[in-house]
Write an enzyme that holds these catalytic residues in place. Sequence first.
Site, PDB file in Angstrom:
ATOM      1  N   HIS A  29      17.473  63.591  50.030  1.00  0.00           N
ATOM      2  CA  HIS A  29      16.206  62.869  50.204  1.00  0.00           C
ATOM      3  C   HIS A  29      16.472  61.420  50.636  1.00  0.00           C
ATOM      4  CE1 HIS A  29      14.564  65.877  47.047  1.00  0.00           C
ATOM      5  NE2 HIS A  29      14.062  66.207  48.215  1.00  0.00           N
TER       6      HIS A  29
ATOM      7  N   LYS B 171       5.210  74.661  42.754  1.00  0.00           N
ATOM      8  CA  LYS B 171       6.414  74.461  41.930  1.00  0.00           C
ATOM      9  C   LYS B 171       6.008  73.869  40.587  1.00  0.00           C
ATOM     10  CE  LYS B 171       9.295  73.140  45.934  1.00  0.00           C
ATOM     11  NZ  LYS B 171       9.923  71.981  46.604  1.00  0.00           N
TER      12      LYS B 171
ATOM     13  N   ARG C 136      16.728  70.962  56.823  1.00  0.00           N
ATOM     14  CA  ARG C 136      18.121  71.397  56.652  1.00  0.00           C
ATOM     15  C   ARG C 136      18.399  72.638  57.465  1.00  0.00           C
ATOM     16  NH1 ARG C 136      17.234  71.240  50.362  1.00  0.00           N
ATOM     17  NH2 ARG C 136      15.321  72.008  51.301  1.00  0.00           N
TER      18      ARG C 136
ATOM     19  N   SER D 131      16.744  70.015  45.440  1.00  0.00           N
ATOM     20  CA  SER D 131      16.403  69.754  44.033  1.00  0.00           C
ATOM     21  C   SER D 131      16.552  71.030  43.211  1.00  0.00           C
ATOM     22  CB  SER D 131      14.966  69.252  43.919  1.00  0.00           C
ATOM     23  OG  SER D 131      14.802  68.075  44.651  1.00  0.00           O
TER      24      SER D 131
HETATM   25  O1  PNS Z   1       9.436  68.334  48.219  1.00  0.00           O
HETATM   26  P1  PNS Z   1       8.362  69.355  48.509  1.00  0.00           P
HETATM   27  O2  PNS Z   1       8.003  70.121  47.253  1.00  0.00           O
HETATM   28  O3  PNS Z   1       8.715  70.243  49.660  1.00  0.00           O
HETATM   29  O4  PNS Z   1       7.081  68.514  48.985  1.00  0.00           O
HETATM   30  C1  PNS Z   1       5.840  69.143  49.216  1.00  0.00           C
HETATM   31  C2  PNS Z   1       4.715  68.118  49.006  1.00  0.00           C
HETATM   32  C3  PNS Z   1       4.763  67.566  47.594  1.00  0.00           C
HETATM   33  C4  PNS Z   1       4.891  66.979  50.009  1.00  0.00           C
HETATM   34  C5  PNS Z   1       3.360  68.843  49.255  1.00  0.00           C
HETATM   35  O5  PNS Z   1       3.214  69.897  48.337  1.00  0.00           O
HETATM   36  C6  PNS Z   1       2.165  67.885  49.167  1.00  0.00           C
HETATM   37  O6  PNS Z   1       1.863  67.232  50.140  1.00  0.00           O
HETATM   38  N1  PNS Z   1       1.537  67.802  47.974  1.00  0.00           N
HETATM   39  C7  PNS Z   1       0.392  66.928  47.741  1.00  0.00           C
HETATM   40  C8  PNS Z   1      -0.921  67.762  47.723  1.00  0.00           C
HETATM   41  C9  PNS Z   1      -1.290  68.175  49.141  1.00  0.00           C
HETATM   42  O7  PNS Z   1      -1.578  67.349  49.989  1.00  0.00           O
HETATM   43  N2  PNS Z   1      -1.260  69.495  49.385  1.00  0.00           N
HETATM   44  C10 PNS Z   1      -1.552  70.058  50.691  1.00  0.00           C
HETATM   45  C11 PNS Z   1      -0.293  70.055  51.545  1.00  0.00           C
HETATM   46  S1  PNS Z   1      -0.594  70.609  53.185  1.00  0.00           S
END
Ligand code: PNS
Length: 164
Positions: A17, A41, A92, A129
């Site tokens: 990250h 998650k 990745r 992670s």
């Molecule tokens: O590290 P990750 O889990 O791949 O990140 C995903 C994340 C947290 C960026 C995504 O789930 C997110 O944007 N969450 C906030 C809520 C939201 O906007 N959800 C719609 C995403 S299109």
Amino acid sequence: MTTAVCPGSFDPFTLGHLDVVRRARSVVDDVVVAVARNASKSALLDAETRLEIVRDALSEAGLDDVRAALVPGLLVDFCTEIGATVVVKGLRGGADLDAELPMSHMNRHLAGVETVFVTADPALAHVSSSLVKDVARFDGPIDDLVPAGVGSVVRAALQSSKGA
Ligand code: PNS
């Protein structure tokens, strides 16, 4: 000035990250790391701890002009609120692209927010992670995969989740 957001659940923030944030900062002057909730998650670390880890890692890495914040709801609402027009994510490999494409399309659909992808350092391509937690859960070494001090936070959280 363009503001870019590097979002993630960061459970925990890894050297992978940090590499993505560094790359984002190399092309955009104003970068905000956004600690958000991924509804698919369940997090080991609470949001405040994840944010504190990100802030410490940025400071340790000398990325003093990169801000970090919690995203309470939708990422695009956060972007609108702070005037960010672009999201930067790391890739990745193909599995990351498969997961990221629908989110990038959704963010553009919801608010016109564009996503720019940077390719991960191949030396860190195995760092996620989830794998960091998996290795730590079975007492494997993780300190060279995460910023300084993060390993002990993860181990302590795993210990208390065992006791729960
Ligand atoms: O590290 P990750 O889990 O791949 O990140 C995903 C994340 C947290 C960026 C995504 O789930 C997110 O944007 N969450 C906030 C809520 C939201 O906007 N959800 C719609 C995403 S299109």
